[in-house]
Design an enzyme around this catalytic site. Sequence first.
Site, PDB file in Angstrom:
ATOM      1  N   GLN A 129       0.846  -1.200   0.000  1.00 13.57           N
ATOM      2  CA  GLN A 129       0.000   0.000   0.000  1.00 13.57           C
ATOM      3  C   GLN A 129       0.875   1.241   0.000  1.00 13.57           C
ATOM      4  O   GLN A 129       1.795   1.342   0.814  1.00 13.57           O
ATOM      5  CB  GLN A 129      -0.877   0.012   1.250  1.00 13.57           C
ATOM      6  CG  GLN A 129      -1.843   1.173   1.296  1.00 13.57           C
ATOM      7  CD  GLN A 129      -2.655   1.175   2.586  1.00 13.57           C
ATOM      8  OE1 GLN A 129      -2.103   1.338   3.665  1.00 13.57           O
ATOM      9  NE2 GLN A 129      -3.945   0.980   2.475  1.00 13.57           N
ATOM     10  N   GLU A 247      -9.604  -2.540   5.483  1.00 14.01           N
ATOM     11  CA  GLU A 247      -8.394  -2.714   6.300  1.00 14.01           C
ATOM     12  C   GLU A 247      -8.733  -2.704   7.788  1.00 14.01           C
ATOM     13  O   GLU A 247      -8.135  -3.402   8.583  1.00 14.01           O
ATOM     14  CB  GLU A 247      -7.408  -1.577   5.968  1.00 14.01           C
ATOM     15  CG  GLU A 247      -6.077  -1.703   6.682  1.00 14.01           C
ATOM     16  CD  GLU A 247      -5.097  -0.604   6.267  1.00 14.01           C
ATOM     17  OE1 GLU A 247      -5.391   0.153   5.327  1.00 14.01           O
ATOM     18  OE2 GLU A 247      -4.022  -0.536   6.891  1.00 14.01           O
TER      19      GLU A 247
END
Length: 379
Positions: A129, A247
């Site tokens: 990410q 997440e």
Amino acid sequence: MNLDIEIDDNSFRLRARAWLRANLGVTSSDNIRHGGQTARKTATQWLAKCHAAGWSGVAWPREFGGQGLSPARLIIWYEEYTRARAPSALDCTFVGLNHAGPTLIACGSDTQKSFHLPRILSGKSIWCQGFSEPGSGSDLASLKTTGKVEDDMLVVNGQKIWSTCADLADYQELLIRTEPGSKRHRGLSWVICDMTLPGITVRPIENMAGVSHFAEVFYDDVRIPLSNVVGALHDGWNVAMTTLGFERKTAAIALQLELSVTVEDLITSAQAQPGTALSEQLADLRAEAAALRAMTYRAVLRDGGTPFDGSLIRLTFAELAQRIHRTAIDTLGAEALLDGPMVHDYLESYSETIAGGTAEIQRNIIAERILGLPREPRA
Ligand SMILES: Cc1cc2nc3c(=O)[nH]c(=O)nc-3n(C[C@H](O)[C@H](O)[C@H](O)COP(=O)(O)OP(=O)(O)OC[C@H]3O[C@@H](n4cnc5c(N)ncnc54)[C@H](O)[C@@H]3O)c2cc1C
């Protein structure tokens, strides 16, 4: 009070347990703990094995290659997974399976889905990410890395930081400013970045446990096809919020269950040392781990819960993890310093109240969105 939630689906539980028992073999979490190419190999081989038997992407919808498990079965799978001491879910496959893949399912084009989803599920591609930048972590909307549209390409310049597994990854969830002159959350785009493109430099950062899980990433005129934008061009903030939603919520069930296993291990090792003064502390930790489990199960089973359950769960998890690893060190006393994995886990636990949104930011969200307290002044 009994905080344990029993989910009655015994045939599924036995099927999961039998498969894990027959297939775990010598797969070791230690390799994964230390990062690097060995960790990638261990994690991807294990995922490929799960995939071949239909146990990869258990929460993904069936039409995208997952198992489409109901929330109850998802919990059972993770319960059996952690009890069997299968490799930690927090390995280099985590981002792909738990938020890049689900984001592509929610917002990606058909071409993006058909290319990337099978690779993520089978462990053929690893994702990282690229959201945070120096000075733009908690305040993500202030990010400065730019992508200039030139014909059918984006030309990217700037820097990301703390990108976990960037040195191992094939692709990155990259959030950049694509609309010239735009401010804050407007004018951003969520882009699939191929980590092998010319102009990308990855510089690993060593943490205080002595391992390099994350890295700085520099972009120098990196040319990314416009077709790699996920969702609409300049609408990256909405896509990023989708990513963060995944997440902060169900993705972490396995990690929370791992905490319960750690507490039970501590209790077992304390029982082997008569006279330990920590029994009250251990009893508290067992109760807190059960409370965290109950909170998570409630959120997962209640059709996804509220959008802000993730912050409550994340904060409770992070602070409990730190207390558990501190108690682990106390339980063994000076001898603990000779135990490599225990010291490693203790030092790593400091990052829990920073990663995925700091404890202060989670408290702000809980105060404003759940308790309805006044908002803090915005810039
Ligand atoms: C182990 C680990 C893995 C990570 N992995 C990734 C990854 O893969 N990809 C990625 O993009 N990022 C990743 N991050 C970065 C992470 O998201 C940021 O570290 C986090 O958002 C905090 O940002 P910052 O470090 O810039 O701290 P800052 O935002 O500068 O915060 C510094 C301090 O100020 C406090 N603070 C800031 N704003 C407020 C406020 N409004 N109110 C109260 N207090 C405030 C914070 O709580 C903190 O204590 C990772 C971080 C860690 C520790």
